[in-house]
Each structure stands twice: as structure tokens, then as C-alpha cells.
Design a protein around this motif. Structure first.
Motif, PDB file in Angstrom:
ATOM      1  N   GLY A 557       0.798  -1.208   0.000  1.00 46.56           N
ATOM      2  CA  GLY A 557       0.000   0.000   0.000  1.00 46.56           C
ATOM      3  C   GLY A 557       0.836   1.267   0.000  1.00 46.56           C
ATOM      4  O   GLY A 557       2.004   1.269  -0.388  1.00 46.56           O
ATOM      5  N   VAL A 558       0.212   2.333   0.444  1.00 44.94           N
ATOM      6  CA  VAL A 558       0.880   3.631   0.543  1.00 44.94           C
ATOM      7  C   VAL A 558       1.221   3.870   2.008  1.00 44.94           C
ATOM      8  O   VAL A 558       0.323   3.896   2.861  1.00 44.94           O
ATOM      9  CB  VAL A 558      -0.017   4.772   0.013  1.00 44.94           C
ATOM     10  CG1 VAL A 558       0.659   6.119   0.207  1.00 44.94           C
ATOM     11  CG2 VAL A 558      -0.347   4.537  -1.458  1.00 44.94           C
ATOM     12  N   VAL A 559       2.506   4.012   2.308  1.00 39.95           N
ATOM     13  CA  VAL A 559       2.956   4.192   3.686  1.00 39.95           C
ATOM     14  C   VAL A 559       3.651   5.539   3.809  1.00 39.95           C
ATOM     15  O   VAL A 559       4.557   5.849   3.025  1.00 39.95           O
ATOM     16  CB  VAL A 559       3.907   3.061   4.123  1.00 39.95           C
ATOM     17  CG1 VAL A 559       4.384   3.296   5.553  1.00 39.95           C
ATOM     18  CG2 VAL A 559       3.215   1.710   4.013  1.00 39.95           C
ATOM     19  N   GLU A 610      -8.199   0.375   3.535  1.00 39.93           N
ATOM     20  CA  GLU A 610      -8.115   0.243   4.984  1.00 39.93           C
ATOM     21  C   GLU A 610      -7.012   1.186   5.455  1.00 39.93           C
ATOM     22  O   GLU A 610      -5.899   1.184   4.904  1.00 39.93           O
ATOM     23  CB  GLU A 610      -7.786  -1.184   5.414  1.00 39.93           C
ATOM     24  CG  GLU A 610      -7.733  -1.321   6.944  1.00 39.93           C
ATOM     25  CD  GLU A 610      -7.396  -2.719   7.417  1.00 39.93           C
ATOM     26  OE1 GLU A 610      -7.618  -2.997   8.611  1.00 39.93           O
ATOM     27  OE2 GLU A 610      -6.907  -3.531   6.612  1.00 39.93           O
ATOM     28  N   VAL A 611      -7.313   1.982   6.465  1.00 36.80           N
ATOM     29  CA  VAL A 611      -6.349   2.942   6.999  1.00 36.80           C
ATOM     30  C   VAL A 611      -5.813   2.397   8.320  1.00 36.80           C
ATOM     31  O   VAL A 611      -6.587   2.024   9.209  1.00 36.80           O
ATOM     32  CB  VAL A 611      -6.990   4.327   7.208  1.00 36.80           C
ATOM     33  CG1 VAL A 611      -5.949   5.315   7.732  1.00 36.80           C
ATOM     34  CG2 VAL A 611      -7.596   4.824   5.911  1.00 36.80           C
ATOM     35  N   ARG A 612      -4.482   2.334   8.402  1.00 34.78           N
ATOM     36  CA  ARG A 612      -3.824   1.806   9.587  1.00 34.78           C
ATOM     37  C   ARG A 612      -2.816   2.809  10.133  1.00 34.78           C
ATOM     38  O   ARG A 612      -2.317   3.656   9.398  1.00 34.78           O
ATOM     39  CB  ARG A 612      -3.092   0.497   9.261  1.00 34.78           C
ATOM     40  CG  ARG A 612      -3.951  -0.607   8.685  1.00 34.78           C
ATOM     41  CD  ARG A 612      -3.063  -1.767   8.220  1.00 34.78           C
ATOM     42  NE  ARG A 612      -3.831  -2.931   7.785  1.00 34.78           N
ATOM     43  CZ  ARG A 612      -3.269  -4.049   7.324  1.00 34.78           C
ATOM     44  NH1 ARG A 612      -1.944  -4.141   7.250  1.00 34.78           N
ATOM     45  NH2 ARG A 612      -4.019  -5.059   6.953  1.00 34.78           N
ATOM     46  N   MET A 613      -2.495   2.681  11.394  1.00 34.60           N
ATOM     47  CA  MET A 613      -1.415   3.467  11.996  1.00 34.60           C
ATOM     48  C   MET A 613      -0.581   2.535  12.872  1.00 34.60           C
ATOM     49  O   MET A 613      -1.055   1.487  13.313  1.00 34.60           O
ATOM     50  CB  MET A 613      -1.944   4.641  12.819  1.00 34.60           C
ATOM     51  CG  MET A 613      -2.747   4.251  14.041  1.00 34.60           C
ATOM     52  SD  MET A 613      -3.286   5.666  15.031  1.00 34.60           S
ATOM     53  CE  MET A 613      -1.750   6.119  15.840  1.00 34.60           C
ATOM     54  N   THR A 614       0.666   2.922  13.082  1.00 31.58           N
ATOM     55  CA  THR A 614       1.530   2.122  13.950  1.00 31.58           C
ATOM     56  C   THR A 614       2.096   2.990  15.062  1.00 31.58           C
ATOM     57  O   THR A 614       2.201   4.223  14.923  1.00 31.58           O
ATOM     58  CB  THR A 614       2.679   1.474  13.156  1.00 31.58           C
ATOM     59  OG1 THR A 614       3.389   0.580  14.015  1.00 31.58           O
ATOM     60  CG2 THR A 614       3.642   2.506  12.620  1.00 31.58           C
ATOM     61  N   TYR A 615       2.440   2.337  16.166  1.00 33.20           N
ATOM     62  CA  TYR A 615       3.041   3.002  17.319  1.00 33.20           C
ATOM     63  C   TYR A 615       3.746   1.926  18.135  1.00 33.20           C
ATOM     64  O   TYR A 615       3.489   0.724  17.974  1.00 33.20           O
ATOM     65  CB  TYR A 615       1.981   3.704  18.176  1.00 33.20           C
ATOM     66  CG  TYR A 615       0.888   2.779  18.658  1.00 33.20           C
ATOM     67  CD1 TYR A 615       1.027   2.035  19.834  1.00 33.20           C
ATOM     68  CD2 TYR A 615      -0.282   2.632  17.922  1.00 33.20           C
ATOM     69  CE1 TYR A 615       0.035   1.166  20.257  1.00 33.20           C
ATOM     70  CE2 TYR A 615      -1.286   1.762  18.343  1.00 33.20           C
ATOM     71  CZ  TYR A 615      -1.117   1.037  19.506  1.00 33.20           C
ATOM     72  OH  TYR A 615      -2.099   0.164  19.930  1.00 33.20           O
ATOM     73  N   GLN A 684      -0.604   3.870   7.125  1.00 31.65           N
ATOM     74  CA  GLN A 684      -0.648   3.003   5.944  1.00 31.65           C
ATOM     75  C   GLN A 684      -2.050   3.038   5.338  1.00 31.65           C
ATOM     76  O   GLN A 684      -3.051   2.919   6.044  1.00 31.65           O
ATOM     77  CB  GLN A 684      -0.287   1.571   6.332  1.00 31.65           C
ATOM     78  CG  GLN A 684      -0.284   0.579   5.187  1.00 31.65           C
ATOM     79  CD  GLN A 684      -0.033  -0.839   5.671  1.00 31.65           C
ATOM     80  OE1 GLN A 684      -0.553  -1.253   6.708  1.00 31.65           O
ATOM     81  NE2 GLN A 684       0.779  -1.598   4.934  1.00 31.65           N
ATOM     82  N   PHE A 685      -2.105   3.196   4.005  1.00 39.08           N
ATOM     83  CA  PHE A 685      -3.359   3.145   3.256  1.00 39.08           C
ATOM     84  C   PHE A 685      -3.296   1.893   2.382  1.00 39.08           C
ATOM     85  O   PHE A 685      -2.535   1.844   1.404  1.00 39.08           O
ATOM     86  CB  PHE A 685      -3.543   4.389   2.397  1.00 39.08           C
ATOM     87  CG  PHE A 685      -3.589   5.671   3.178  1.00 39.08           C
ATOM     88  CD1 PHE A 685      -4.799   6.188   3.626  1.00 39.08           C
ATOM     89  CD2 PHE A 685      -2.424   6.362   3.469  1.00 39.08           C
ATOM     90  CE1 PHE A 685      -4.831   7.371   4.347  1.00 39.08           C
ATOM     91  CE2 PHE A 685      -2.453   7.548   4.184  1.00 39.08           C
ATOM     92  CZ  PHE A 685      -3.664   8.052   4.637  1.00 39.08           C
ATOM     93  N   LEU A 686      -4.085   0.865   2.736  1.00 38.00           N
ATOM     94  CA  LEU A 686      -4.008  -0.421   2.063  1.00 38.00           C
ATOM     95  C   LEU A 686      -5.241  -0.591   1.169  1.00 38.00           C
ATOM     96  O   LEU A 686      -6.369  -0.659   1.658  1.00 38.00           O
ATOM     97  CB  LEU A 686      -3.958  -1.545   3.102  1.00 38.00           C
ATOM     98  CG  LEU A 686      -3.589  -2.932   2.597  1.00 38.00           C
ATOM     99  CD1 LEU A 686      -2.159  -2.942   2.064  1.00 38.00           C
ATOM    100  CD2 LEU A 686      -3.724  -3.949   3.725  1.00 38.00           C
ATOM    101  N   PRO A 687      -5.056  -0.632  -0.170  1.00 36.74           N
ATOM    102  CA  PRO A 687      -6.216  -0.755  -1.065  1.00 36.74           C
ATOM    103  C   PRO A 687      -6.952  -2.073  -0.862  1.00 36.74           C
ATOM    104  O   PRO A 687      -6.335  -3.137  -0.703  1.00 36.74           O
ATOM    105  CB  PRO A 687      -5.595  -0.668  -2.465  1.00 36.74           C
ATOM    106  CG  PRO A 687      -4.163  -1.012  -2.285  1.00 36.74           C
ATOM    107  CD  PRO A 687      -3.787  -0.597  -0.899  1.00 36.74           C
ATOM    108  N   MET A 688      -8.295  -1.990  -0.843  1.00 35.01           N
ATOM    109  CA  MET A 688      -9.122  -3.180  -0.656  1.00 35.01           C
ATOM    110  C   MET A 688      -9.504  -3.729  -2.028  1.00 35.01           C
ATOM    111  O   MET A 688      -9.877  -2.987  -2.931  1.00 35.01           O
ATOM    112  CB  MET A 688     -10.386  -2.835   0.142  1.00 35.01           C
ATOM    113  CG  MET A 688     -10.098  -2.143   1.471  1.00 35.01           C
ATOM    114  SD  MET A 688      -9.031  -3.118   2.557  1.00 35.01           S
ATOM    115  CE  MET A 688     -10.062  -4.553   2.821  1.00 35.01           C
ATOM    116  N   LYS A 689      -9.410  -5.025  -2.179  1.00 33.38           N
ATOM    117  CA  LYS A 689      -9.720  -5.664  -3.455  1.00 33.38           C
ATOM    118  C   LYS A 689     -11.210  -5.916  -3.566  1.00 33.38           C
ATOM    119  O   LYS A 689     -11.903  -6.144  -2.601  1.00 33.38           O
ATOM    120  CB  LYS A 689      -8.943  -6.977  -3.576  1.00 33.38           C
ATOM    121  CG  LYS A 689      -7.435  -6.778  -3.605  1.00 33.38           C
ATOM    122  CD  LYS A 689      -6.715  -8.103  -3.720  1.00 33.38           C
ATOM    123  CE  LYS A 689      -5.204  -7.906  -3.741  1.00 33.38           C
ATOM    124  NZ  LYS A 689      -4.460  -9.196  -3.836  1.00 33.38           N
TER     125      LYS A 689
END
Length: 689
Positions: A557-559, A610-615, A684-689
Motif C-alpha cells: 500500500g501507501v505508507v 483500509e487505513v492503519r497506523m503504527t506506534y 498506511q493506506f491499504l487498497p481493498m480488493k
């Protein structure tokens, strides 16, 4: 008669030359490292002379930098540790505490007094100088002051060996071994030894923290938009003082720029010992227009960092967007002649004195800031021969030798180990800003400040303090040693300079005794003597390797890492706890709640993601971090508990699935009303299929 006179002159000259002593070791530069080198050579039974261009011994250690930058005290040994023991002994006498008691000092959180090791790591400037003066006298080290190297004809050589150095006065010092212990590296340069100035590219040595660093320039940064033009909003009116109109350069690329210098002032709040800030004769308020606009734009931070020293004094350093660092005004200093350097020194004095006078007196400075700067002033009993102003400019970096071994970021991180250590580095990789420019939004911005900490002490190679054998066979360079810009940011600490000065002198004596070039010194014999003299050259304590971050380029995806976030407020960098993306994460320091925001923007192809974040989770994290996602249907709000571990791929937490159209996707993280440390790492922006 003319022939007779000429013969007499030649005869007298030859007699004078014959009478000149040949020292075993000539140390040029009375810095802390130079003093340590001279003492060690004398202790090893060799003749030595310490030549100081100025009047004072100790360099920055006696020039205002009393707040010792250490990293890990266990890495400090030998003569360097002896010095801090002498500081302890001095302050163990209650009569030297004139303006406070030792108990008062401890309550101010002054630099530590270590009762177990009988060392002390914070001190007044005049105390450091007194210790050095008494020390060289006790060790019977001859000191020559006020003699500067002749930059045109000052180094005499026979083949690859220096035979003598000559001062501007004409005085000559002959020697078997030479040690350049200056901050500038003049002797090294005039001996035709290879060196560099400025920042290498990341590509040159495979580093990540070198070169232009706009993405990492988050410390000591503007936290509000400030217009840099003489006439606000009008680029044709020109730029305010201290701002340049060129771009910052390509990310990670090499450039000529040098990290900023300043003076480490000794101030006090004791009324009977405090003097008002001097107003320089060439004071021009236009020079500080950017400072005043920064306050008027809403930045209310107090722009300096005083650390308490004994007797209600401080060692004062740079802090925040516009402070004591005179950014961009030192590029010509390393290679400059004495006139050029003197001009730069005067400019730095004028800038810093004008800055402090403005902060304490200008009606455009917020009242609470003015009152703060009126509570402290220069200490009357320090630098008494220089109008209470430090005699040493903080030359954080000048020339750096290029030898057969170049210390790099890899040494600091522990991924590369020198096989021939002669001392330990223990401080984080620390560079101050190198430039102030106009960003794409038309605002002033600083660049160059990098602070990466968290690694164990590491060995500094013997080969990094000696030149290439083909260039010079009897010279040591313990201060302007062979190191990249970013690794030098870790090494360049006064205790380390003393360590390397002692090691250089030890090797010089061994080279003399073995009748070999400095590059051929038997390392096993050198190591044995260093250890016998109390040097610490290998780290035996707990080893800490900071976690290795996830490579954003390998994630789907796009990070967007924190280096690409738009920040409001001061977000220090961390990397002690994982997981994280890239080289680390940002945190809010659990302070200034509501004033710190990080925005991640991405231009996405239309679709559902799907939008994700990390920490990195930890018990001191906030349980209620406010996060918002702007998507095609509006704005979604969430609260994230950063004490619990991320569950998606053990690194990310999902913020939900959203549709995105033509407008940029925006994820915003705030520290508003949070109950602990807020971590900002990657989105992170992860494209959904």
C-alpha cells in the motif's frame, strides 16, 4: 662590509637554530584534548611543549560548556575521568560555594555529583581553567600561550615527516611527534593531510542520517508559520536576516554547510553577581525581526536552554526555532584565515548579545518572556578578562580528516566495529541546524538538526586519529579526526577529546621508542598501555541495540513515515521501543497537551482503503490518543489506546475502511487531553480488493 654582515647574520641564525630544543612531542592547541595529550606525554617521560594560540587552556571545557555531555559515564576513563575527579575534589570544599550550598545545587537538578565514584560532571568555567592551569604546572608541562601557527609557511617537512612548526611571531617548535589538538585542524591542513568540510551524502558511506535532512528537522523548529519576507507576503521585498532564498538541497545529498556555532554563556540569577545583558554597538533590531514575528505568530516557548551549574550559574545552550545558534553564518570558518575567522567570531558575539538584549528589553517580546530574561544575566566573576563573555566560540565542527579509517554512522549504531579502539564514543548522533530557508508554503524553516540516541558505547579506531601513511608519518589528530559529519556529531564531546588526546600521546611515545611511523605502532602494545593507564577502550557493560525499524518501501500500500508528516509543536524523536517504521518515531514528551498535531496526507487513486497506523506500545503511553481520518464521506474520529500492542501484523492498528476520491486523504493525530505519551510513527493506506 655587507659580506661580513651577511656572514654574521647567517652565523647567528645557525646558532639560534642549533639552540632550539627538539621536543619529543609538540602539542598544538590547548583544548581539553591538548592538555590531556601533553600531560600523558610528560607522564611517559618524554619532553613536551603545549602551544596554545590564545590565552586560556581548556577550550570549551573552560569556555562555558560546564554541562558535560557524556552519554554514559562508564565510557570515560584515564585522564578524562581524572579531570572530573578533580572537579569533585574542588567542590567538596564548602568554602567554594559562595552563592548556594551543595544541597541547594542538588535540589536545582544540577549536573550530577557522583559520590560513589568521587566525580562531578558540572562546573563553573573558571574552575575548569584553574584545574587545567594547576595540573600542567604540577606535571611540569611547559605551556606557550599566544602563539598562532603561520598559515602560509608554518609547517616544515622532510618527506612524510613534520620537522617543525613556525608561529606568526617567527618562533619555531621542532619535534619528533606532533599532535594537532585544535578545533579547526590548522596543523593537519597545512601539513597537506586530506580532510573534508561540510556534510557527506548518505550514499558515500551507506548512511541514513548524513547530508541534507529536511524530513528529520523536527527539533528546534518553528511550530507556527512565520513570514520570512521584509514586507510580509511580498517575496520581491527580500528576505529577513538569517534566511536564505535557495532551496535546502536534495534530501540526503552532500553540501558545504556546517552545523551552527554559538557561545555557551555562563549566566546567573544571583543579584549580587549578575550584570545586565550588554547591547552590542552595532545593534540593529532588523536582525531580530524573524524572532519577534515568531512570538507574534504565537510561539511562547522560552528560546534557550540553561542548565544549572554550581553557585547559581548556568551553562546555556541553544533551544527551539530561533535561539543562540547563529544558523548559516559559519560556513567560511573552517577553512578561513585568521582575519576571516575573527570577522565570523565578532559577528557571532554581536548576534548573540543582540539576541539576549532583545529578549530582555524589546517591547515586541511578550512580557512573560522579557521578565524571564531579566532574571538572569552574565556572571560577573566569569571570563573577567573578556567582559564576562566566553573566550571560546563553540566550534561544533570544522575540518574533519579523511584517513584510512573513517568513523561512520555504522560505528555509532554498532553494526560496524573498529578492531583497534583507543577510546569510546557514548553520545547520540547530534547535529545542530545548518541552514534556514523558505519552504514551499512560504514560511521560514530550519534544516540540519538530527538527534538519534539509544545505542551502546562504541570503539573509536586508532586509524581515525592518524593520517594516511603516504601523507604524514608523525602527526596525530584527536579532535578533527577522521569521521563523517553525522558520526562526528556523536564523537565531538569534550570528555572524548580528552580520551583521544591521551591515546594519541601514548601512541606518539610508543612510536618514538620503536622508531616507527605512527601508522606502524604495535596496537597490542598500545592497548596494553592504555588499559594500564585506566583508559576504557572496550565496552563491557550492558549492550543495547536499538530496534531495527520496518522498511516502509517493503510494506504494501501507501505508507507515510513520520518524516513525511506535517507537524505542529515540538515532537522529539525516539527509537528505544519497537515496533516502528523507518529509523524511529516521534513522541510528545507528555507535555504541551493540545498544542501538538501531526498530519499525514496522501494522494490516493480513487477507491476503498483500509487505513492503519503504527506506534510502539509501552506502559507510559496514552490510552486515549485522538485520531481523525478525512475521507470522501467526511471525517471519522477514533481514540487509540497506545498501551496495548498493535494487532495487525504485530505492528499496525486498523482505523477502519473508507472510500477516497479526488481529495487528499488526511490522517491527523493530536495530543489533546491525552493521559500519557503520544506516539506518532507511520500511517498506511491499504487498497481493498
Amino acid at each position: 662590509m655587507r659580506v661580513c654582515a651577511l656572514l654574521l647574520t647567517l652565523l647567528l641564525s645557525s646558532i639560534t637554530f642549533a639552540q632550539e630544543p627538539v621536543y619529543d612531542v609538540v602539542v598544538y592547541g590547548g583544548t581539553s584534548g591538548g592538555v590531556a595529550a601533553a600531560i600523558q606525554a610528560r607522564r611517559m617521560g618524554k619532553s613536551v611543549v603545549l602551544v596554545e594560540p590564545g590565552k586560556h587552556l581548556g577550550g570549551l571545557t573552560s569556555g562555558g560548556l560546564g554541562a558535560t555531555d557524556i552519554g554514559n559515564k562508564g565510557a570515560i576513563g584515564g585522564i578524562s575521568r581524572e579531570f572530573y575527579g578533580k572537579v569533585y575534589d574542588y567542590y567538596a570544599r564548602r568554602e567554594v560555594w559562595k552563592y548556594e550550598t551543595p544541597e541547594d545545587y542538588r535540589s536545582r537538578k544540577g549536573r550530577s555529583i557522583d559520590e560513589d565514584t568521587k566525580t562531578m560532571w558540572g562546573f563553573e568555567p573558571h574552575v575548569a581553567e584553574r584545574i587545567y592551569d594547576q595540573w600542567v604546572e604540577a606535571e611540569q608541562v611547559p605551556v606557550v600561550r599566544g602563539e598562532r601557527l603561520d598559515l602560509a609557511r608554518g609547517v616544515a617537512r622532510q618527506g612524510a615527516r613534520i620537522t617543525a612548526i613556525t608561529m606568526e611571531s617567527g618562533r619555531t617548535f621542532r619535534g619528533r611527534m606532533f599532535i594537532d589538538a585544535t578545533y579547526e585542524g590548522d596543523l593537519m591542513a597545512k601539513a597537506d593531510v586530506s580532510y573534508t568540510v561540510g556534510r557527506e551524502s548518505n550514499d558515500q558511506y551507506g548512511e541514513t542520517l548524513n547530508g541534507v535532512q529536511t524530513r528529520r528537522a523536527i527539533y528546534h523548529q518553528f511550530n507556527v508559520p512565520v513570514d520570512p519576507y521584509v514586507k510580509p507576503g511580498d517575496p520581491s521585498s527580500g528576505l529577513l536576516a538569517g534566511v536564505h532564498g535557495e532551496g535546502p538541497g536534495e534530501e540526503g545529498a552532500a553540501d558545504h554547510r556546517v552545523q551552527a556555532y554559538c557561545y555557551r554563556m555562563c549566566t546567573t540569577d544571583a543579584p549580587e553577581n549578575r550584570r545586565d545583558w550588554p547591547k552590542p554597538a552595532d545593534y540593529d533590531p532588523a536582525r531580530f525581526e524573524l524572532l519577534m514575528r515568531n512570538f507574534e505568530a504565537g510561539d511562547r516557548r522560552v528560546p534557550w536552554a540553561p542548565t544549572w551549574m554550581p553557585n547559581r550559574k548556568t551553562d546555556t545552550n541553544n533551544n527551539f526555532a530561533i535561539s543562540t545558534d547563529n544558523i548559516g553564518m559559519n560556513y567560511d570558518y573552517p577553512d578561513g584565515d585568521y582575519a576571516t575567522r575573527e570577522k565570523i567570531i565578532r559577528e557571532h558575539v554581536s548576534y548573540q548579545q543582540g539576541l539576549l538584549w532583545t529578549l530582555a528589553n524589546s517591547p515586541r517580546i511578550p512580557e512573560e518572556i522579557r521578565k524571564h530574561f531579566q532574571t538572569l544575566g552574565l556572571a560577573k566573576d566569569e571570563f573577567v578578562d573578556n567582559d564576562n563573555w566566553p573566550h571560546q566560540l563553540y566550534v561544533r565542527e570544522a575540518r574533519r580528516m579523511v584517513s584510512d579509517y573513517v568513523m561512520t554512522e555504522h560505528n555509532c549504531r554498532g553494526t560496524e566495529t573498529a578492531s583497534d579502539p583507543v577510546g569510546l564514543g557514548a553520545y547520540g548522533m547530534d547535529s545542530h541546524h545548518t541552514q534556514r530557508y523558505v519552504n514551499a508554503e512560504g514560511h521560514a524553516i530550519n534544516e540540519g538538526d538530527v538527534q538519534v540516541h539509544g545505542f551502546s558505547p562504541y570503539g573509536i579506531s586508532y586509524r581515525s586519529i592518524v593520517p594516511k601513511q603516504s601523507e604524514c608519518a608523525n602527526l596525530f589528530v584527536p579532535i578533527c579526526l577522521s569521521a563523517t559529519h553525522i558520526s562526528y556529531g556523536s564523537i565531538r564531546m569534550e570528555p572524548v577529546f580528552m580520551i583521544l588526546g591521551q591515546s594519541a600521546a601514548t601512541a606518539a611515545v610508543l612510536a618514538i621508542d620503536a622508531k616507527v611511523d605512527v601508522q606502524a605502532v604495535d596496537y597490542a602494545a598500545l592497548k596494553e598501555r592504555l588499559l594500564a593507564d585506566g583508559q576504557v577502550i572496550e565496552w563491557a557493560g550492558p549492550k543495547h541495540s536499538p530496534p531495527v525499524g520496518l522498511d516502509a518501501r517493503r510494506l504494501p500500500g501507501v505508507v507515510i513515515d513520520n518524516a513525511g508528516a506535517k507537524l505542529e509543536g515540538e515532537w522529539p524523536e525516539g527509537r528505544t521501543a519497537g515496533p516502528f517504521v523507518g529509523d524511529g518515531y516521534l513522541h510528545d514528551g507528555n507535555e504541551a497537551k493540545g498544542a501538538k498535531v501531526a498530519r499525514f496526507e496522501a494522494k490516493l487513486q480513487p477507491g476503498r482503503y483500509e487505513v492503519r497506523m503504527t506506534y510502539s506500545p509501552y506502559p507510559n503511553r496514552a490510552t486515549n490518543v485522538p485520531v481523525s481520518v478525512r475521507h470522501a464521506g467526511g471525517v471519522a474520529e477514533a481514540r487509540v489506546n497506545q498501551r496495548t500492542a498493535p494487532t495487525v501484523d504485530r505492528a499496525f492498528v486498523s482505523l477502519g475502511q473508507f472510500e477516497f476520491g479526488g481529495e487528499p486523504a488526511v490522517v491527523t493525530i493530536s495530543n489533546r487531553d491525552t493521559d500519557g505519551h503520544v506516539i506518532v510513527d507511520a500511517v498506511q493506506f491499504l487498497p481493498m480488493k
